[in-house]
Design a protein around this motif. Structure first.
Motif, PDB file in Angstrom:
ATOM      1  N   VAL A   1       0.847  -1.162   0.050  1.00  0.00           N
ATOM      2  CA  VAL A   1       0.060  -0.016  -0.081  1.00  0.00           C
ATOM      3  C   VAL A   1       0.912   1.320  -0.049  1.00  0.00           C
ATOM      4  CG1 VAL A   1      -1.809   1.259   0.994  1.00  0.00           C
ATOM      5  CG2 VAL A   1      -1.576  -1.193   1.433  1.00  0.00           C
TER       6      VAL A   1
ATOM      7  N   ARG B   1       1.179   5.667  -1.591  1.00  0.00           N
ATOM      8  CA  ARG B   1       0.376   6.917  -2.014  1.00  0.00           C
ATOM      9  C   ARG B   1      -0.345   6.849  -3.291  1.00  0.00           C
ATOM     10  NH1 ARG B   1       4.501  11.130  -1.392  1.00  0.00           N
ATOM     11  NH2 ARG B   1       4.978  10.347  -3.387  1.00  0.00           N
ATOM     12  N   GLY B   2      -1.330   7.216  -3.542  1.00  0.00           N
ATOM     13  CA  GLY B   2      -2.000   7.148  -5.017  1.00  0.00           C
ATOM     14  C   GLY B   2      -1.686   8.429  -5.579  1.00  0.00           C
TER      15      GLY B   2
ATOM     16  N   ARG C   1      -6.529  11.918  -1.315  1.00  0.00           N
ATOM     17  CA  ARG C   1      -6.465  10.680  -0.212  1.00  0.00           C
ATOM     18  C   ARG C   1      -6.513   9.758  -0.808  1.00  0.00           C
ATOM     19  NH1 ARG C   1     -11.312  10.877   3.565  1.00  0.00           N
ATOM     20  NH2 ARG C   1      -9.937  10.097   5.030  1.00  0.00           N
ATOM     21  N   ARG C   2      -6.196   9.442  -2.174  1.00  0.00           N
ATOM     22  CA  ARG C   2      -5.941   8.125  -2.765  1.00  0.00           C
ATOM     23  C   ARG C   2      -5.054   7.162  -2.497  1.00  0.00           C
ATOM     24  NH1 ARG C   2      -7.394   9.969  -9.242  1.00  0.00           N
ATOM     25  NH2 ARG C   2      -9.392  10.770  -8.929  1.00  0.00           N
ATOM     26  N   ARG C   3      -5.021   5.961  -2.350  1.00  0.00           N
ATOM     27  CA  ARG C   3      -4.234   5.079  -1.810  1.00  0.00           C
ATOM     28  C   ARG C   3      -4.065   3.956  -3.160  1.00  0.00           C
ATOM     29  NH1 ARG C   3      -0.859   6.920   1.409  1.00  0.00           N
ATOM     30  NH2 ARG C   3      -0.433   4.767   2.226  1.00  0.00           N
ATOM     31  N   ARG C   4      -2.628   3.625  -3.343  1.00  0.00           N
ATOM     32  CA  ARG C   4      -2.510   2.544  -4.523  1.00  0.00           C
ATOM     33  C   ARG C   4      -2.249   1.225  -3.657  1.00  0.00           C
ATOM     34  NH1 ARG C   4       2.870   2.500  -8.763  1.00  0.00           N
ATOM     35  NH2 ARG C   4       2.085   0.893  -9.823  1.00  0.00           N
TER      36      ARG C   4
ATOM     37  N   GLU D   1      -6.378   1.534  -7.447  1.00  0.00           N
ATOM     38  CA  GLU D   1      -6.356   2.707  -6.534  1.00  0.00           C
ATOM     39  C   GLU D   1      -7.649   2.882  -5.903  1.00  0.00           C
ATOM     40  OE1 GLU D   1      -3.060   6.001  -7.842  1.00  0.00           O
ATOM     41  OE2 GLU D   1      -5.246   6.534  -8.109  1.00  0.00           O
TER      42      GLU D   1
ATOM     43  N   TRP E   1      -9.392  -0.134   4.980  1.00  0.00           N
ATOM     44  CA  TRP E   1      -8.240   1.061   4.853  1.00  0.00           C
ATOM     45  C   TRP E   1      -8.904   1.795   5.879  1.00  0.00           C
ATOM     46  CZ3 TRP E   1     -10.081   5.992   4.081  1.00  0.00           C
ATOM     47  CH2 TRP E   1      -8.997   6.939   4.024  1.00  0.00           C
TER      48      TRP E   1
END
Length: 525
Positions: free
Chosen positions: A435, A437-438, A442-445, A493, A523
């Motif tokens: 996991v 930063r996207g 606030r997106r997460r990859r 994402e 998450w």
């Protein structure tokens, strides 16, 4: 079905294992028995029914627990001399026995070493040996210990012991320690070649409740002498707490996988609304799916990588562990679960690069219920931690139906301590979760790797990933096969929007059927 709960503001730290035991010791130290009450202590009841010189009978032991349940709970006495209660950890572990372990010279296959009281292990527990059906109490003698500079009075009385360790002495091969039973109702085991990691609980009561968790204690143990060349040992115990008493039978079978059969009968003093069966605790500090900006030379620090479940419908579930910012409670609702456990799937030194802790050698612990457990849920507690020595992960089975005051409730399960669970999903399994930063906001990859023979050179051409998210949405979903590694990576994402918790579920399918276990993830910011 998964029920999610996120509680309260961030907690700076979960109590360490030793701090939990220190809390127990402090609560005991605050209670002093008057002579009139002392005559009615559980220890006195135990000694009168199945003490030194009497015949052992497991039915009598169960009746002792039943008898204790009809009386108010009595705290263990505060009788540990200051010289031991004021020890620090290093001083305590420096105390060494001068005697060979009990039965180690008799060729019985398994030996026993009583453990000294001290440090946070303040409570005394009676140790009785059962030899040819007769009960013999193991007495304490200060001359049998090397205190390494600790100033211990020469006239020290019999202060008892805090627990015991078990050592395998096979006819061929090297002896190895495989279990420690010490503190509250905690015990640990491991397979040959491993280091201690996860810790089991004979009973879990009211964890994470506002009034505080209740910690039962063992009052006494009866340890049956193994036969010559034995590969197993049976331990009986009586547990006691404000809410319940119980009789426990544990049969240990050490080896390349150490198996422990646990049989328990509870006698609740009150209605038990929140009971944990097959409980276990472990540590998850940080890893690829939860880096926490760790300023550390090690890439990961954890004893267990995830919670594996085989539910009553035969579905294999995998939930990677996290070290969250706020307390997280997950309930995986089920009917008659077939198994669950905290597993360490990472077995390479390169994963951790820790020359002292060797997290890749920590045991996986799998619970197999024996008999029907009915409706309830596997509960997972993930507790914020700012130190790797904290046991911040707790998992257990919580029955849906309360246990009524005055009832008798029996259950049994089998523990497997080893390098792997006793059976693996006949499917592709999750081999990695990452996991980061996207692309903005606030997106997460996420990347989730599934591995298995079916994903090699002849991997299914109609393979697809099925991902659900709620609340929130996912974007940029990709399926990336790597047949040379027998691995498929799913990348996507997560856009949580304004939400502070998103549940995700991911599975691989081919031909309209699952070919992987189910990946679950929560998450939180």
């Amino acid at each position: 079905m998964t029920v999610s709960v996120s509680l309260g503001a961030p907690r700076p730290s979960h109590p360490r294992r030793r701090d939990v035991l220190a809390y127990l010791s402090a609560s005991v130290a605050a209670f002093t028995l008057a002579p009139a009450v002392r005559a009615q202590t559980p220890q006195a009841t135990i000694a009168s029914r199945m003490g030194d010189g009497q015949r052992f009978d497991s039915a009598t032991l169960t009746d002792i627990a039943r008898q204790l349940s009809k009386k108010p709970f009595v705290q263990p006495p505060n009788d540990l001399p200051d010289v031991f209660s004021n020890l620090n950890y290093d001083q305590y572990v420096s105390i060494k026995s001068l005697q060979p372990p009990i039965w180690s010279m008799e060729g019985r296959g398994i030996a026993l070493e009583p453990l000294h009281r001290g440090f946070v292990f303040a409570n005394a527990v009676d140790l009785f040996l059962v030899e040819d059906g007769a009960v013999r109490r193991t007495g304490y003698d200060r001359s049998q210990f090397n205190f390494n500079g600790i100033n211990v009075p020469n006239d020290l009385k019999d202060i008892g012991f805090s627990g015991f360790r078990l050592i395998s002495h096979p006819a061929e091969g090297k002896p190895f320690e495989f279990a420690i039973v010490q503190g509250a109702t905690f015990f640990r085991a491991l397979a040959r070649g491993q280091n201690y990691g996860a810790i089991a609980r004979a009973l879990t009561l009211k964890p994470a409740e506002a009034k505080g968790e209740e910690f039962p204690v063992f009052r006494a143990f009866w340890i049956e002498r193994p036969s010559i060349g034995s590969t197993s040992i049976t331990v009986h115990g009586v547990l006691d707490s404000e809410s319940t008493t119980g009789a426990v039978r544990m049969t240990f079978r050490p080896g390349d996988m150490t198996i422990v059969d646990v049989e328990t009968t509870l006698f609740p003093r009150v209605n038990l609304e929140h009971v944990g069966l097959g409980g276990m605790a472990s540590t998850y500090f940080y890893g690829p799916n939860d880096p926490r900006d760790a300023d550390d030379i090690r890439p990961a620090v954890y004893e267990s990588s995830g919670l594996q479940m085989l539910n009553g419908q035969g579905e294999w579930l995998w939930r990677p562990l996290q070290n969250p910012e706020t307390l997280q409670i997950s309930a995986f609702v089920d009917n008659s679960p077939r198994g669950f456990g905290l597993l360490q799937r990472e077995r390479s030194y390169e994963t951790f690069q820790d020359d002292d802790q060797r997290f890749e050698r920590r045991p996986s612990l799998w619970i197999e219920p024996l008999g029907e457990w009915g409706q309830g849920s596997v509960q997972l507690l993930e507790i914020p931690s700012d130190a790797e020595i904290n046991d911040n992960i707790l998992a257990y089975w919580r029955p849906k139906a309360p246990m009524a005051a005055g009832s008798e409730v029996s259950f049994a399960y089998r523990q497997y301590w080893g390098w792997n669970a006793p059976e693996r999903p006949p499917l592709a399994t999750v081999s990695g979760t990452r996991v980061g930063r996207g692309n903005g906001g606030r997106r997460r990859r996420f990347t989730v790797d599934f591995s298995g023979d079916m994903l090699g050179d002849n991997w299914p051409t109609d393979l697809k990933s099925v991902l659900t998210v709620g609340p929130g949405v996912f974007q940029n979903l990709k399926l990336l096969p790597y047949p040379e590694r027998k691995t498929v990576r799913v990348a996507f994402e997560l856009d949580p929007g304004n939400e502070n918790a998103c549940e995700m579920r991911l599975i691989l399918e081919a031909g309209g059927k699952p070919i992987s276990e189910t990946w679950l993830y929560r998450w939180t910011p």
